[in-house]
Design an enzyme around this catalytic site. Structure first.
Site, mmCIF file in Angstrom:
data_model
loop_
_atom_site.group_PDB
_atom_site.id
_atom_site.type_symbol
_atom_site.label_atom_id
_atom_site.label_comp_id
_atom_site.label_asym_id
_atom_site.label_seq_id
_atom_site.Cartn_x
_atom_site.Cartn_y
_atom_site.Cartn_z
ATOM 1 N N GLY A 1 13.003 5.562 4.188
ATOM 2 C CA GLY A 1 12.376 6.872 4.136
ATOM 3 C C GLY A 1 12.850 7.636 2.921
ATOM 4 O O GLY A 1 13.124 7.057 1.869
ATOM 5 N N GLU A 2 12.931 8.957 3.070
ATOM 6 C CA GLU A 2 13.397 9.859 2.013
ATOM 7 C C GLU A 2 12.450 9.942 0.824
ATOM 8 O O GLU A 2 12.726 10.635 -0.141
ATOM 9 C CB GLU A 2 14.786 9.450 1.485
ATOM 10 C CG GLU A 2 15.886 9.421 2.504
ATOM 11 C CD GLU A 2 17.229 8.982 1.906
ATOM 12 O OE1 GLU A 2 17.317 8.837 0.662
ATOM 13 O OE2 GLU A 2 18.179 8.788 2.678
ATOM 14 N N GLY A 3 11.347 9.204 0.826
ATOM 15 C CA GLY A 3 10.477 9.139 -0.338
ATOM 16 C C GLY A 3 10.891 8.070 -1.324
ATOM 17 O O GLY A 3 10.379 8.018 -2.447
#
Length: 382
Positions: free
Chosen positions: A347-349
C-alpha cells in the site's frame, strides 16, 4: 459528461468521457516512430491514453503528486488486523520523518508526497507535509455494530479529498497517484468490493498486514457478521463495463441510483481515508489528471467513484497488481490491465510511485523519438 449531485455529498463532479477524436492522429504519430508497429507494447497504449486525457499530441508528466490518506477504523479493535490500531499514527509519523517506503520511492520517481490525516485517532498538531483534514477524532465507528460513518462525515471526507486534488491541479499537477494508511482498511475494502462487484466475500478477504490462518478465518467470520448486521444493504448495479481501446469507462454503466447506493456502502463499511480517496479521484478526473491507481484499498475507493461517475475510468492507469487477495479480482471486474506485477502488498501508494517512470517513458518516446521521415529511415514495404 456525467453530472451527478449525490444526496450524500455536496460536491458535484463533472467528468467528461474521453473524446477519442484525436485517437487517429495520436496513433499515426505512434506508428510513424522508428520501430515496427506495436513494438513498444504497453508504452504505446499508455502514450495514446495520456494524449487523449491531455488532448495533446505531445503528452507530458508535469508536477506529479502522490496523495496518501490515513484514517483509523473502529472495527480494527475487533481483530480484523494483525497489528494494533496505534500503528496507523506511528506510520504517519514515519511518513512525516521520511522513513517509509513511499518516501523513498516517491523521491526516486520525482513525485511530491502529500500525507493527509483523514481521521487518525491521534493529534499530530501542525506539521510540515501533513494536510490536517481530520473527520472524527477517533476514526470511524465499528461497522460490526452500525454504520462506520454518518452521511455528513462521508460527504465531508470526500469533499476534503476533492479540495486537495483541486489544489494540486491549480499547482500544475497532471498526474496524481493514490495511497493509504489505516490499520483494518483491507477489511473495509473487502466489504466494499463484495457489495459493489457481487464477488463472493471469501474471494475479497485476504491476510492484510499479515494475518495467520487463524486470524484470516476470524476476519472472514467478522466480515460475514458485518454483512448480516445490514440486511437492508442496497443492490449495486453490476452490469459489465464496456470495452474500449483506452480506459474502461462507459456512460451506460448504470443508473444514478448505483452511485447513490455505492455511497451508502461506503458510509456503512468504509474508512475516512477511503472516502477521501474517492473524492480526490473524482475531482482529479474532473481536472483531467491521469490517476495512478495503487493496490487493493485504493481500488476499493475507485469502485465507489466509478459508480458515481463511470467516465472516471478513462483517466485511470492501474499501476500494479497487488498480492493482496481480491485485488486481481477487482482489476478483472474493472477490466483494468496493471502495468506491473511485482508481488507488492504494502500500500502507501508504492505501486503508483514505481509505475510513474513508465508514464515518463511513454511521453519521452512520443516527444523525443524520431519518425521514419525525420530520421530518413525506410519504412516497411508491402
Amino acid at each position: 459528461m456525467n453530472r451527478m449531485h449525490s444526496p450524500q455529498s455536496n460536491s458535484r463532479f463533472e467528468i467528461s468521457a474521453l473524446d477519442r477524436g484525436m485517437a487517429v492522429d495520436l496513433q499515426r504519430k505512434i506508428d510513424q516512430k522508428t520501430k515496427p508497429l506495436g513494438a513498444l507494447g504497453r508504452l504505446e497504449s499508455l502514450a495514446l491514453q495520456l494524449g487523449l486525457i491531455q488532448r495533446s499530441l505531445a503528452p507530458r508528466v508535469v508536477n506529479p503528486h502522490v496523495l496518501v490518506c490515513a484514517g483509523d477504523h473502529g472495527a480494527a479493535k475487533a481483530g480484523v488486523s494483525a497489528f494494533p490500531q496505534e500503528v496507523t499514527w506511528q506510520m504517519v509519523e514515519n511518513f512525516l520523518a521520511g522513513g517509509a517506503a513511499i518516501n523513498v520511492l516517491a523521491k526516486q520517481a520525482g513525485m511530491r508526497l502529500v500525507v493527509a490525516d483523514a481521521g487518525v485517532a491521534h493529534e499530530f498538531g501542525p506539521r510540515e507535509g501533513l494536510a490536517n483534514m481530520k473527520v472524527g477524532a477517533g476514526g470511524t465507528a465499528n461497522y460490526l455494530e452500525g454504520a462506520a460513518m454518518s452521511d455528513a462525515e462521508c460527504a465531508t471526507a470526500m469533499a476534503n479529498g476533492a479540495t486537495l486534488a483541486r489544489d494540486f491541479a491549480a499547482a500544475g499537477c497532471n498526474v496524481l497517484g493514490f495511497g493509504e494508511m489505516g490499520i483494518g482498511n483491507t477489511a473495509s475494502a473487502s466489504l466494499i468490493t463484495h457489495c459493489i462487484t457481487g464477488l463472493p466475500l471469501a474471494d475479497c478477504v485476504g491476510r492484510g498486514t499479515g494475518l495467520d490462518d487463524a486470524g484470516l478465518a476470524r476476519k472472514r467470520v467478522l466480515l460475514a457478521q458485518a454483512l448480516s448486521a445490514w440486511p437492508e444493504r442496497p443492490p449495486i448495479n453490476r452490469l459489465p463495463l464496456a470495452e474500449g481501446e483506452v480506459g474502461r469507462g462507459s456512460p451506460h454503466l448504470g443508473k444514478a441510483e448505483a452511485g447513490q447506493d455505492a455511497l451508502r456502502v461506503l458510509t456503512r463499511f468504509g474508512g475516512f481515508e477511503i472516502a477521501m480517496l474517492a473524492g480526490a479521484m473524482l475531482a482529479a478526473a474532473e481536472a483531467r489528471m491521469t490517476l495512478l491507481i495503487d493496490g487493493f484499498i485504493v481500488t476499493s475507493a475507485l469502485l465507489v467513484a466509478a459508480q458515481v461517475s463511470p467516465a472516471i475510468l478513462d483517466y485511470c492507469v492501474y499501476a500494479h497488481c497487488s498480492n493482496e487477495a481480491g485485488h486481481r479480482r477487482q482489476l478483472d471486474w474493472l477490466k483494468g490491465r496493471p502495468l506491473l506485477d511485482l508481488g507488492l502488498r504494502l500500500g502507501e501508494g508504492t505501486g503508483a510511485a514505481l509505475a510513474l517512470p513508465l508514464l515518463n517513458a511513454a511521453c519521452a518516446f512520443m516527444n523525443e523519438m524520431a519518425s521514419f521521415e525525420s530520421a530518413g529511415v525506410s519504412e516497411k514495404t508491402g
